[in-house]
Design a protein around this motif. Structure first.
Motif, short mmCIF file in Angstrom:
data_model
loop_
_atom_site.label_atom_id
_atom_site.label_comp_id
_atom_site.label_asym_id
_atom_site.label_seq_id
_atom_site.Cartn_x
_atom_site.Cartn_y
_atom_site.Cartn_z
N TYR A 1 10.41 8.46 25.03
CA TYR A 1 10.05 8.77 26.41
C TYR A 1 11.15 8.27 27.34
CZ TYR A 1 5.32 9.36 24.50
OH TYR A 1 4.24 9.77 23.77
N GLY A 2 11.24 8.88 28.52
CA GLY A 2 12.22 8.41 29.49
C GLY A 2 12.01 9.04 30.86
N THR A 3 12.64 8.44 31.87
CA THR A 3 12.54 8.92 33.25
C THR A 3 13.84 9.61 33.66
OG1 THR A 3 11.03 7.13 33.86
CG2 THR A 3 12.20 8.24 35.65
N PRO A 4 13.80 10.91 33.97
CA PRO A 4 15.02 11.62 34.37
C PRO A 4 15.58 11.10 35.69
CG PRO A 4 13.28 13.16 33.75
CD PRO A 4 12.64 11.81 33.89
N ARG A 5 16.84 10.74 35.70
CA ARG A 5 17.48 10.17 36.89
C ARG A 5 17.55 11.18 38.03
NH1 ARG A 5 21.36 6.13 37.80
NH2 ARG A 5 21.54 5.72 35.56
N GLN A 6 18.01 12.42 37.75
CA GLN A 6 18.23 13.39 38.81
C GLN A 6 16.94 13.79 39.50
OE1 GLN A 6 21.41 14.33 39.81
NE2 GLN A 6 20.17 14.98 41.57
N GLN A 7 15.87 13.91 38.73
CA GLN A 7 14.57 14.26 39.31
C GLN A 7 14.13 13.23 40.34
OE1 GLN A 7 11.06 15.26 36.62
NE2 GLN A 7 10.47 13.22 37.31
N VAL A 8 14.29 11.96 40.00
CA VAL A 8 13.90 10.89 40.92
C VAL A 8 14.81 10.87 42.14
CG1 VAL A 8 13.68 8.39 41.19
CG2 VAL A 8 12.88 9.50 39.09
N GLU A 9 16.11 11.02 41.93
CA GLU A 9 17.05 10.99 43.04
C GLU A 9 16.77 12.12 44.03
OE1 GLU A 9 19.80 10.17 45.73
OE2 GLU A 9 19.29 8.85 44.06
N ASP A 10 16.43 13.30 43.54
CA ASP A 10 16.11 14.43 44.42
C ASP A 10 14.91 14.11 45.31
OD1 ASP A 10 18.20 15.83 43.31
OD2 ASP A 10 16.94 17.07 42.01
N GLU A 11 13.89 13.49 44.74
CA GLU A 11 12.70 13.14 45.51
C GLU A 11 13.02 12.08 46.56
OE1 GLU A 11 10.06 14.74 45.44
OE2 GLU A 11 9.57 15.47 43.44
N LEU A 12 13.75 11.04 46.17
CA LEU A 12 14.08 9.97 47.11
C LEU A 12 14.93 10.48 48.27
CD1 LEU A 12 14.94 7.03 44.66
CD2 LEU A 12 12.77 7.52 45.76
N SER A 13 15.90 11.33 47.97
CA SER A 13 16.78 11.87 49.00
C SER A 13 16.03 12.73 50.00
CB SER A 13 17.91 12.69 48.36
OG SER A 13 18.72 11.88 47.54
N ALA A 14 14.96 13.37 49.53
CA ALA A 14 14.13 14.22 50.39
C ALA A 14 13.10 13.42 51.18
CB ALA A 14 13.44 15.29 49.56
N GLY A 15 13.09 12.08 51.00
CA GLY A 15 12.15 11.24 51.73
C GLY A 15 10.77 11.17 51.11
N ARG A 16 10.69 11.55 49.84
CA ARG A 16 9.41 11.45 49.13
C ARG A 16 9.43 10.23 48.21
NH1 ARG A 16 10.26 17.19 49.22
NH2 ARG A 16 11.39 17.06 47.25
N ASP A 17 8.26 9.65 48.01
CA ASP A 17 8.14 8.44 47.21
C ASP A 17 7.69 8.80 45.80
OD1 ASP A 17 8.61 6.78 49.58
OD2 ASP A 17 6.63 7.48 50.18
N VAL A 18 8.17 8.03 44.83
CA VAL A 18 7.88 8.31 43.43
C VAL A 18 7.10 7.14 42.84
CG1 VAL A 18 8.83 8.92 41.18
CG2 VAL A 18 10.01 9.64 43.27
#
Length: 225
Positions: free
Chosen positions: A99-116
């Motif tokens: 299992y793992g957490t995709p880096r780009q997916q999280v970065e896209d959300e953070l940059s858009a001002g959404r929380d993960v």
């Protein structure tokens, strides 16, 4: 899009639009039975600006699971390439699957001002702390007592005694990592615990370093003086 449910937790300009900010990586960890998953579900149900982190996994989909919603299902070869290419913020082997957490997916959300939101253990949290400490907010959920934790485990799943005892033994190890977290919430009352985690998220959203649009907002006001 941010709606009225979330606006109270953000700074807004004179038109009522949120001032641009960077999102928060909100990590919740706890021993099994402490209420972490229930708190996560409550936060996600009420807050459209909060997204659950979707992990990649090498295990096959189970009945009813949807690729991209429950997990990103990948081959073992693809997973290994993601690890080698530093495409995962954290990763682990659980039994025979990865299992793992995709880096780009999280970065896209953070940059858009959404929380993960992350529902992970202390080992995954340590990996995130090493890689993205500036974006991370770590919350550890504790039960009010070991007796109450055991009662919840027995009531929740009705597992046999040996399973409950293994989980209790694991809980003792997990709870030893409480000091590695930024906030500690004792879940004596579920509604109170949810409110406390919600307050933590609200405060972290308002941190100066995350409010990227504040410089332009303040400069524009100063220019009107």
């Amino acid at each position: 899009m941010t709606d009225a449910v979330t606006l109270h937790a953000l700074n807004v300009d004179h038109t009522g639009r949120p001032i641009h900010r960077r999102g928060v990586m909100l990590v919740l960890s706890s021993p099994s039975g402490a209420g972490k998953s229930t708190i996560c579900r409550a936060l996600l149900a009420e807050d459209p600006a909060l997204r659950l982190s979707v992990s990649v996994t090498t295990r096959p989909p189970r009945a009813g699971e949807v690729d991209g919603r429950d997990y990103h299902f990948v081959s073992l070869e693809r997973y290994r390439k993601m690890v080698e290419g530093d495409e995962l913020l954290e990763h682990a082997r659980v039994f025979d699957n990865f299992y793992g957490t995709p880096r780009q997916q999280v970065e896209d959300e953070l940059s858009a001002g959404r929380d993960v939101l992350f529902d992970i253990d202390w080992q995954g949290t340590q990996q995130l702390t090493d890689k993205v400490p500036q974006d991370l907010v770590r919350v550890f959920i504790l039960p009010p007592s070991t007796e109450e934790l055991e009662r919840r485990l027995r009531t929740r799943a009705q597992d046999p005694d040996d399973v409950v005892q293994r989980r209790m033994a694991k809980a003792a190890d997990e709870m030893s990592h409480w000091a590695e977290y930024d906030y500690i919430v004792v879940n004596t009352d579920l509604d109170v615990a949810i409110a406390r985690v919600r307050s933590i998220l609200t405060a972290e959203r308002l941190r100066r370093r995350r409010q990227l649009g504040m410089v332009d907002f303040v400069n524009a006001m100063r220019g009107e003086e």
